[in-house]
Design an enzyme around this catalytic site. Structure first.
Site, short mmCIF file in Angstrom:
data_model
loop_
_atom_site.label_atom_id
_atom_site.label_comp_id
_atom_site.label_asym_id
_atom_site.label_seq_id
_atom_site.Cartn_x
_atom_site.Cartn_y
_atom_site.Cartn_z
N CYS A 222 0.86 -1.18 0.00
CA CYS A 222 0.00 0.00 0.00
C CYS A 222 0.89 1.22 0.00
O CYS A 222 1.70 1.42 0.91
CB CYS A 222 -0.91 -0.02 1.23
SG CYS A 222 -1.89 1.49 1.39
N CYS B 154 -4.91 6.63 -3.08
CA CYS B 154 -4.27 5.33 -3.26
C CYS B 154 -2.91 5.58 -3.90
O CYS B 154 -2.84 6.00 -5.06
CB CYS B 154 -5.13 4.42 -4.14
SG CYS B 154 -4.34 2.82 -4.52
N GLY C 293 -2.01 3.22 -6.74
CA GLY C 293 -2.90 3.56 -7.85
C GLY C 293 -2.44 4.79 -8.60
O GLY C 293 -2.53 4.85 -9.83
N HIS D 21 -3.68 -3.29 -10.76
CA HIS D 21 -4.43 -2.07 -11.04
C HIS D 21 -4.99 -2.11 -12.44
O HIS D 21 -4.32 -2.53 -13.39
CB HIS D 21 -3.52 -0.84 -10.90
CG HIS D 21 -3.08 -0.59 -9.50
ND1 HIS D 21 -3.81 0.18 -8.61
CD2 HIS D 21 -2.00 -1.04 -8.82
CE1 HIS D 21 -3.17 0.19 -7.44
NE2 HIS D 21 -2.08 -0.54 -7.55
#
Length: 281
Positions: free
Chosen positions: A75, A224, A227, A166
């Site tokens: 993350c 994110c 992301g 993703h």
């Protein structure tokens, strides 16, 4: 049982940080993590992050349970928060300090900067269908602007792995996307065997992207990090963006650079400590 915790957020993507340095396995189960993340009956967070002892020569290891109890590989916002949490635990919150952190996506190196900022070497993106993973296209080929039917509509998608999967699609207006409806359909689409994070990107300028995200296991979040990195990579692959971009998320902005020199992705953004407390199980 009482657990001491500290809460951090990176652009509103919020996490419960636990000092897990005395053992190699997480202190709590995924089920308890779900309870802690509940915004009405718990502390409230997008996930629980554990600071564990290092592995294979690293300084520390990172594990994370999402708000639904699932475990992602990594993350981006979370590792920035973890870096500042480690510095807090060590009492060395000084600019320039860096850590080599073992994650399920490989070794990641965050570096403390001034003004609560953390820069992170996110490594090289993985681009083949097998690496994502996705069944879109041939396993050894890149997935760039391929058509995918979701919610009764055909979307052009580009897939990137930053250690986690993703699916990026470029849209005219991110505000028009109903995330709560379309997000779960992307996340659990059968072409993504491990589910996927989904980014909806509006090109404001080649060096400025606007993003909304549906995160695998967490839903609609304010930011994110992986992301944002994946979206800049997708923008470059499709000829829509520069390699150095500001990515605007609902919670604020990240600076993302996909280096042409070493092909690594570098992310810089804030990590803010909010409060500490005790959780009773």
């Amino acid at each position: 049982m009482v657990i001491e915790f500290t809460k951090y957020h990176g652009l509103g993507n919020d996490f419960i940080l636990l000092d897990n340095r005395h053992r190699s396995e997480p202190l709590i189960s995924p089920e308890i993590a779900v309870q802690m993340c509940d915004r009405h009956f718990g502390i409230g967070a997008d996930g629980v992050i554990f600071a564990l002892p290092g592995q294979d020569g690293t300084d520390y290891a990172m594990r994370i349970f999402n708000a639904d109890g699932s475990e992602p590989e990594m993350c981006g916002n979370g590792i920035r928060c973890l870096a500042r949490f480690i510095a807090q635990l060590e009492g060395t919150e000084t600019a320039g300090k860096s850590y080599r952190i073992h994650t399920l996506a490989g070794v990641i190196t965050p570096r403390l900067e001034g003004d609560e900022q953390v820069s992170v070497d996110m490594g090289t993106p993985q681009l083949t269908a097998a690496q994502i993973p996705t069944t879109l296209g041939k396993p050894e080929e890149k997935v760039i602007e391929q058509s995918l039917e979701v919610g009764g509509k055909s979307w052009l998608v580009t897939c990137v792995s930053m250690g986690n999967p993703h699916c990026i699609t470029f849209v005219e207006n991110t505000d028009a996307i109903v995330l709560e409806t379309i997000g779960p359909q992307f996340e659990r689409h059968p072409v993504f065997p491990q589910r996927t994070n989904t980014e909806f990107i509006q090109i404001i300028r080649p060096d400025y992207l606007k993003m909304r995200v549906w995160e695998r296991g967490a839903g609609a979040t304010l930011a994110c990090g992986t992301g944002a990195c994946a979206s800049v990579v997708a923008g470059v692959l499709t000829g829509k963006s520069d390699r150095l971009c500001t990515v605007e998320l609902p919670g604020g902005c990240l600076k993302i650079h996909w280096s042409e020199t070493d092909e690594r992705v570098y992310m810089t953004g804030p990590a803010k400590r909010v409060f500490s407390g005790s959780y009773f199980i």
